[in-house]
Write a protein that holds these residues in place. Structure first.
Motif, mmCIF file in Angstrom:
data_model
loop_
_atom_site.group_PDB
_atom_site.id
_atom_site.type_symbol
_atom_site.label_atom_id
_atom_site.label_comp_id
_atom_site.label_asym_id
_atom_site.label_seq_id
_atom_site.Cartn_x
_atom_site.Cartn_y
_atom_site.Cartn_z
ATOM 1 N N THR A 46 0.820 -1.195 0.000
ATOM 2 C CA THR A 46 0.000 0.000 0.000
ATOM 3 C C THR A 46 0.858 1.251 0.000
ATOM 4 N N ALA A 47 0.428 2.246 -0.762
ATOM 5 C CA ALA A 47 1.138 3.522 -0.798
ATOM 6 C C ALA A 47 0.665 4.434 0.311
ATOM 7 N N ARG A 48 -0.397 4.003 1.010
ATOM 8 C CA ARG A 48 -0.963 4.820 2.078
ATOM 9 C C ARG A 48 -0.801 4.121 3.422
ATOM 10 N N ALA A 49 -0.575 4.892 4.442
ATOM 11 C CA ALA A 49 -0.403 4.326 5.779
ATOM 12 C C ALA A 49 -1.698 4.401 6.577
ATOM 13 N N ASP A 50 -2.813 4.582 5.880
ATOM 14 C CA ASP A 50 -4.112 4.701 6.531
ATOM 15 C C ASP A 50 -4.485 3.366 7.186
ATOM 16 N N GLU A 51 -4.660 3.369 8.516
ATOM 17 C CA GLU A 51 -4.942 2.130 9.223
ATOM 18 C C GLU A 51 -6.277 1.540 8.802
ATOM 19 N N THR A 52 -7.228 2.375 8.396
ATOM 20 C CA THR A 52 -8.515 1.857 7.939
ATOM 21 C C THR A 52 -8.323 0.963 6.727
ATOM 22 N N ASP A 53 -7.507 1.406 5.763
ATOM 23 C CA ASP A 53 -7.218 0.579 4.591
ATOM 24 C C ASP A 53 -6.585 -0.745 4.992
ATOM 25 N N MET A 54 -5.658 -0.681 5.961
ATOM 26 C CA MET A 54 -4.979 -1.895 6.393
ATOM 27 C C MET A 54 -5.958 -2.871 7.031
ATOM 28 N N LEU A 55 -6.859 -2.348 7.865
ATOM 29 C CA LEU A 55 -7.839 -3.214 8.520
ATOM 30 C C LEU A 55 -8.793 -3.841 7.514
ATOM 31 N N THR A 59 1.771 -4.851 12.344
ATOM 32 C CA THR A 59 0.975 -5.957 11.828
ATOM 33 C C THR A 59 0.214 -6.639 12.964
ATOM 34 N N VAL A 60 0.891 -6.886 14.082
ATOM 35 C CA VAL A 60 0.224 -7.480 15.241
ATOM 36 C C VAL A 60 -0.876 -6.556 15.739
ATOM 37 N N ASP A 61 -0.561 -5.277 15.900
ATOM 38 C CA ASP A 61 -1.540 -4.323 16.417
ATOM 39 C C ASP A 61 -2.786 -4.266 15.538
ATOM 40 N N SER A 62 -2.598 -4.270 14.223
ATOM 41 C CA SER A 62 -3.738 -4.200 13.305
ATOM 42 C C SER A 62 -4.604 -5.452 13.400
ATOM 43 N N HIS A 63 -3.987 -6.611 13.508
ATOM 44 C CA HIS A 63 -4.764 -7.843 13.626
ATOM 45 C C HIS A 63 -5.498 -7.905 14.964
ATOM 46 N N VAL A 64 -4.853 -7.447 16.031
ATOM 47 C CA VAL A 64 -5.531 -7.413 17.328
ATOM 48 C C VAL A 64 -6.734 -6.479 17.270
ATOM 49 N N LYS A 65 -6.562 -5.327 16.637
ATOM 50 C CA LYS A 65 -7.675 -4.388 16.507
ATOM 51 C C LYS A 65 -8.824 -5.036 15.736
ATOM 52 N N GLY A 98 -8.048 -4.513 4.407
ATOM 53 C CA GLY A 98 -7.253 -5.535 3.728
ATOM 54 C C GLY A 98 -7.136 -6.802 4.542
ATOM 55 N N LEU A 99 -6.871 -6.667 5.840
ATOM 56 C CA LEU A 99 -6.784 -7.837 6.698
ATOM 57 C C LEU A 99 -8.133 -8.537 6.790
ATOM 58 N N GLY A 100 -9.210 -7.741 6.759
ATOM 59 C CA GLY A 100 -10.547 -8.304 6.871
ATOM 60 C C GLY A 100 -10.978 -9.134 5.681
ATOM 61 N N VAL A 101 -10.399 -8.875 4.504
ATOM 62 C CA VAL A 101 -10.764 -9.661 3.318
ATOM 63 C C VAL A 101 -9.788 -10.804 3.076
ATOM 64 N N GLY A 102 -8.865 -11.021 4.018
ATOM 65 C CA GLY A 102 -8.031 -12.215 3.928
ATOM 66 C C GLY A 102 -6.549 -12.000 3.728
ATOM 67 N N ALA A 103 -6.078 -10.741 3.711
ATOM 68 C CA ALA A 103 -4.639 -10.508 3.610
ATOM 69 C C ALA A 103 -3.960 -10.960 4.900
ATOM 70 N N ASP A 104 -2.755 -11.500 4.781
ATOM 71 C CA ASP A 104 -2.033 -11.993 5.951
ATOM 72 C C ASP A 104 -1.065 -10.961 6.503
ATOM 73 N N ASP A 105 -0.600 -10.077 5.648
ATOM 74 C CA ASP A 105 0.431 -9.127 6.047
ATOM 75 C C ASP A 105 0.406 -7.969 5.063
ATOM 76 N N TYR A 106 1.065 -6.876 5.410
ATOM 77 C CA TYR A 106 1.136 -5.751 4.485
ATOM 78 C C TYR A 106 2.450 -5.006 4.641
ATOM 79 N N LEU A 107 2.848 -4.334 3.581
ATOM 80 C CA LEU A 107 4.018 -3.462 3.578
ATOM 81 C C LEU A 107 3.607 -2.120 2.994
ATOM 82 N N SER A 108 4.078 -1.045 3.594
ATOM 83 C CA SER A 108 3.818 0.288 3.063
ATOM 84 C C SER A 108 4.953 0.700 2.136
ATOM 85 N N LYS A 109 4.591 1.305 1.004
ATOM 86 C CA LYS A 109 5.600 1.812 0.077
ATOM 87 C C LYS A 109 6.158 3.126 0.597
ATOM 88 N N PRO A 110 7.441 3.405 0.391
ATOM 89 C CA PRO A 110 8.458 2.516 -0.192
ATOM 90 C C PRO A 110 8.889 1.447 0.813
#
Length: 228
Positions: free
Chosen positions: A81-90, A197-203, A92-104
């Motif tokens: 993801t090019a954005r660090a928006d936690e909503t986007d990350m959550l 990553t842990v914090d987002s999954h716990v949330k 993504g995790l909710g639809v089945g992503a296991d992990d994420y990296l922010s660009k760059p």
């Protein structure tokens, strides 16, 4: 073991080809796609072992790609993801992503995450319970064979990673578990990096299970906080 296949999806050709080249240098068989519809089609045709998936794509976005792919066949997914928006990350995790990296991102870190996802998938397959079994902690029931979770009368749908994280907590009720330990045991990371990553999954788990279940242990990590 046969060569492992990675599908790299990014609409930016420079990033897509750089990631593909690095993964090929690491010994992976790499296929690529540049938009949402192509990603789903290539995934169906090539059956990759891991998906490296950009969120922002033409056609339809990476979240929809992840949703469609997981509905067809569970595949470990590392989202970019090019954005660090936690909503986007959550989401993504909710639809089945296991992990994420922010660009760059560092190519070394990306390769390490891909290896970790593969190790985790292999370990889950090798250690799958042969007989029915589960964990019951308070009003929480975790079925390790059918990978189902109930809290009281409610059945709760969790993603693969959410389930693995909850199962780890449930096997150690009330124990304070460090983020580094969770990363090593659930994600298979050896360097202890990436606590977000842990914090987002716990949330995400708190949103599904209730905010009272997982307690933050300040300066350490988390604990499954259930009544005796």
């Amino acid at each position: 073991m046969s060569q492992r296949r990675v599908l790299v999806v990014d609409d930016e050709a420079t990033i897509r080809e750089a990631v593909a080249a690095r993964l090929r240098a690491e010994g992976f068989d790499v296929v690529t796609a540049s938009d949402g519809p192509a990603a789903v089609a290539v995934c169906e045709a090539s059956s990759p072992d891991v998906l490296v998936l950009d969120v922002m794509l033409p056609g339809f976005d990476g979240l929809e790609v992840c949703r469609r792919v997981q509905a067809s066949r569970p595949v470990p997914v590392l989202m970019l993801t090019a954005r660090a928006d936690e909503t986007d990350m959550l989401i993504g995790l909710g639809v089945g992503a296991d992990d994420y990296l922010s660009k760059p991102f560092s190519m070394r870190v990306l390769v390490a995450r891909v290896h970790a996802l593969l190790r985790r998938a292999d370990r889950a397959h090798e250690t799958a319970p042969a007989e029915p079994g589960g964990l019951a902690v308070g009003d929480l029931e975790v079925d390790l064979v059918e990978r189902r979770v109930r809290r009281g009368a409610d059945e709760i749908h969790l993603t693969r990673t959410e389930f693995d994280l909850l199962a780890y907590f449930a096997s150690r009720p009330r124990a304070a578990i460090a983020r580094e330990s969770l990363l090593a045991e659930v994600w298979g990371w050896g360097d202890g990096a990436g606590s977000r990553t842990v914090d987002s999954h716990v949330k995400a788990l708190r949103r599904k299970l209730g905010g009272d279940l997982i307690r933050t242990v300040h300066g350490v990590g988390y604990a499954l906080d259930v009544q005796r």
